[in-house]
Design an enzyme around this catalytic site. Structure first.
Site, PDB file in Angstrom:
ATOM      1  N   TYR A  11      -2.792   0.325  -1.375  1.00 49.61           N
ATOM      2  CA  TYR A  11      -1.686  -0.634  -1.405  1.00 49.61           C
ATOM      3  C   TYR A  11      -0.935  -0.686  -0.065  1.00 49.61           C
ATOM      4  O   TYR A  11      -0.911  -1.725   0.617  1.00 49.61           O
ATOM      5  CB  TYR A  11      -0.760  -0.257  -2.562  1.00 49.61           C
ATOM      6  CG  TYR A  11       0.571  -0.973  -2.617  1.00 49.61           C
ATOM      7  CD1 TYR A  11       0.667  -2.338  -2.396  1.00 49.61           C
ATOM      8  CD2 TYR A  11       1.738  -0.266  -2.923  1.00 49.61           C
ATOM      9  CE1 TYR A  11       1.890  -2.992  -2.466  1.00 49.61           C
ATOM     10  CE2 TYR A  11       2.962  -0.905  -3.010  1.00 49.61           C
ATOM     11  CZ  TYR A  11       3.040  -2.267  -2.769  1.00 49.61           C
ATOM     12  OH  TYR A  11       4.248  -2.896  -2.846  1.00 49.61           O
ATOM     13  N   GLY A  36      -8.998   2.987  -3.627  1.00 48.69           N
ATOM     14  CA  GLY A  36      -8.730   1.726  -2.948  1.00 48.69           C
ATOM     15  C   GLY A  36      -9.719   0.626  -3.311  1.00 48.69           C
ATOM     16  O   GLY A  36     -10.704   0.847  -4.021  1.00 48.69           O
ATOM     17  N   ALA A  74      -4.092   7.861   3.653  1.00 49.43           N
ATOM     18  CA  ALA A  74      -5.021   8.343   2.628  1.00 49.43           C
ATOM     19  C   ALA A  74      -4.455   9.569   1.919  1.00 49.43           C
ATOM     20  O   ALA A  74      -4.117  10.558   2.564  1.00 49.43           O
ATOM     21  CB  ALA A  74      -6.369   8.681   3.271  1.00 49.43           C
ATOM     22  N   TYR A 141       2.327  17.052  -5.742  1.00 46.65           N
ATOM     23  CA  TYR A 141       2.253  15.911  -4.821  1.00 46.65           C
ATOM     24  C   TYR A 141       3.261  16.087  -3.687  1.00 46.65           C
ATOM     25  O   TYR A 141       2.904  16.060  -2.502  1.00 46.65           O
ATOM     26  CB  TYR A 141       2.506  14.605  -5.574  1.00 46.65           C
ATOM     27  CG  TYR A 141       2.759  13.433  -4.658  1.00 46.65           C
ATOM     28  CD1 TYR A 141       1.774  12.992  -3.768  1.00 46.65           C
ATOM     29  CD2 TYR A 141       3.977  12.755  -4.661  1.00 46.65           C
ATOM     30  CE1 TYR A 141       2.001  11.925  -2.915  1.00 46.65           C
ATOM     31  CE2 TYR A 141       4.210  11.684  -3.816  1.00 46.65           C
ATOM     32  CZ  TYR A 141       3.224  11.277  -2.939  1.00 46.65           C
ATOM     33  OH  TYR A 141       3.448  10.227  -2.085  1.00 46.65           O
ATOM     34  N   GLY A 281      11.322  16.098 -15.145  1.00 42.40           N
ATOM     35  CA  GLY A 281      11.147  15.968 -13.693  1.00 42.40           C
ATOM     36  C   GLY A 281      11.612  14.669 -13.088  1.00 42.40           C
ATOM     37  O   GLY A 281      11.391  14.432 -11.902  1.00 42.40           O
ATOM     38  N   ASP A 282      12.247  13.790 -13.869  1.00 40.31           N
ATOM     39  CA  ASP A 282      12.775  12.535 -13.321  1.00 40.31           C
ATOM     40  C   ASP A 282      14.240  12.711 -12.936  1.00 40.31           C
ATOM     41  O   ASP A 282      15.106  12.774 -13.814  1.00 40.31           O
ATOM     42  CB  ASP A 282      12.680  11.397 -14.362  1.00 40.31           C
ATOM     43  CG  ASP A 282      11.359  10.667 -14.326  1.00 40.31           C
ATOM     44  OD1 ASP A 282      10.606  10.853 -13.352  1.00 40.31           O
ATOM     45  OD2 ASP A 282      11.072   9.918 -15.265  1.00 40.31           O
TER      46      ASP A 282
END
Length: 330
Positions: A11, A36, A74, A141, A281-282
């Site tokens: 994106y 992708g 990437a 992440y 976790g938000d």
């Protein structure tokens, strides 16, 4: 200038490649096509289907092309997946990134722009979040991106690499040609527009009891064209800001319900919503301080009103209701 764009079929990478081409740069577009879409890569770019884990193939890209700078997008990026499968994130985002840096070093490339993330901060103690906020990512992440920022600093000391890390908040919106189409869509705005188009029965709203004006999470949305522009600007001024990390955001947040309401106005359609409990976790509020980038480079977002973001995404979705043509490919 020849610029290697990794993740160029994704994106943000594809839109950035489009902007680079439009400004007269030559783009070598690298992507594994695991996530992708080949159709997202600008036609004038030289495309190389390469996984960063494949060191010989990566080496051949640098041997065949004179590369002046790298923009590195990437990555594995699904937060929930990072919790359930952390090894993939460290293999791709850290080990794959090191393979890239080793190739960069061997071939004398000295300019490197890194796509980092607000997830490096974790639960914010201060809002808007400044760049010197303590780093305490709450998922693999964010941890993998923060680790790579540290590795970049080591390579700067070791090889003289000039780099900038750009930590952006919620990327959204579309260019005229390219938009957001993930194989697994977790982002709010495309899901809201899917609900508007009837492709989803409703939008899930996770948590209505946060300490925010309407009880739902507040996020800082940044237009993908502004993200691309910030990368170009950082590259142009890299000698001045080498080794720095910058937020890319608006210093203004919108709640989930505000986003849905704005999408109803823009699409002219009723968007059903299903209220549910919080997800673990938000954080309640994630909003960037934009001051450092403004101060250092005189840069701030110019396309990132919520209305412009949603309108551009809706226009692209109506033209491309099934996303990219190769969406069914593995």
């Amino acid at each position: 200038m020849n610029i290697l764009v990794t993740g160029a079929a994704g994106y943000i990478g594809s839109v950035c490649a489009e902007v680079l081409v439009s400004r007269g740069m030559s783009v070598i577009a690298l992507d594994s096509l695991v996530e992708g879409h080949r159709a997202a890569v600008p036609p004038s770019a030289v495309f190389c289907q390469v996984d960063l884990a494949d060191r010989p193939k990566l080496e051949s890209v640098f041997t065949q092309h004179k590369i002046d700078a790298v923009m590195h997008f990437a990555a594995e990026a699904l937060v929930a997946k990072s919790v359930s499968e952390p090894s993939i994130f460290y293999a791709t985002n850290v080990a794959g990134g090191v393979n890239l840096l080793d190739a960069v070093t061997r071939h004398g490339v000295k300019k490197f722009i890194f796509s980092s993330t607000a997830a490096t901060y974790g639960e914010p103690k201060i809002v808007p979040i400044p760049e010197d906020h303590r780093k305490a990512p709450i998922n693999p992440y964010g941890k993998s991106k923060l680790v790579f920022e540290g590795i970049l600093a080591d390579y700067k000391a070791y090889s003289g690499l000039n780099y900038v890390a750009l930590r952006y908040f919620n990327a959204a919106g579309a260019s005229k040609e390219r938009g957001e189409h993930h194989r697994v869509e977790t982002h709010l705005i495309p899901r809201v527009l899917d609900a508007a188009a009837g492709a989803l029965p409703h939008v899930d709203v996770f948590g209505t009891d946060y300490p925010t004006p309407d009880g739902t999470c507040v996020r800082d949305y940044i237009h993908v064209l502004d993200i691309a522009d910030s990368h170009v600007r950082a590259l142009e001024e890299i000698g001045k800001v080498s080794g720095e990390a910058f937020n890319v955001g608006n210093s203004r947040g919108f709640s989930i319900l505000e986003v849905i309401d704005a999408a109803e106005r823009i699409t002219g359609r009723k968007i059903p919503r299903k209220l549910g409990p919080r997800r673990p976790g938000d954080p309640a509020v994630l909003v960037a301080s934009k001051e450092k980038l403004k101060r250092a480079l005189g840069w701030e977002a110019s396309h990132s009103s919520l209305e412009e973001i949603i309108q551009s995404a809706w226009t692209w979705r109506q033209k491309n209701p099934r996303g990219y043509a190769d969406a069914a490919s593995p």
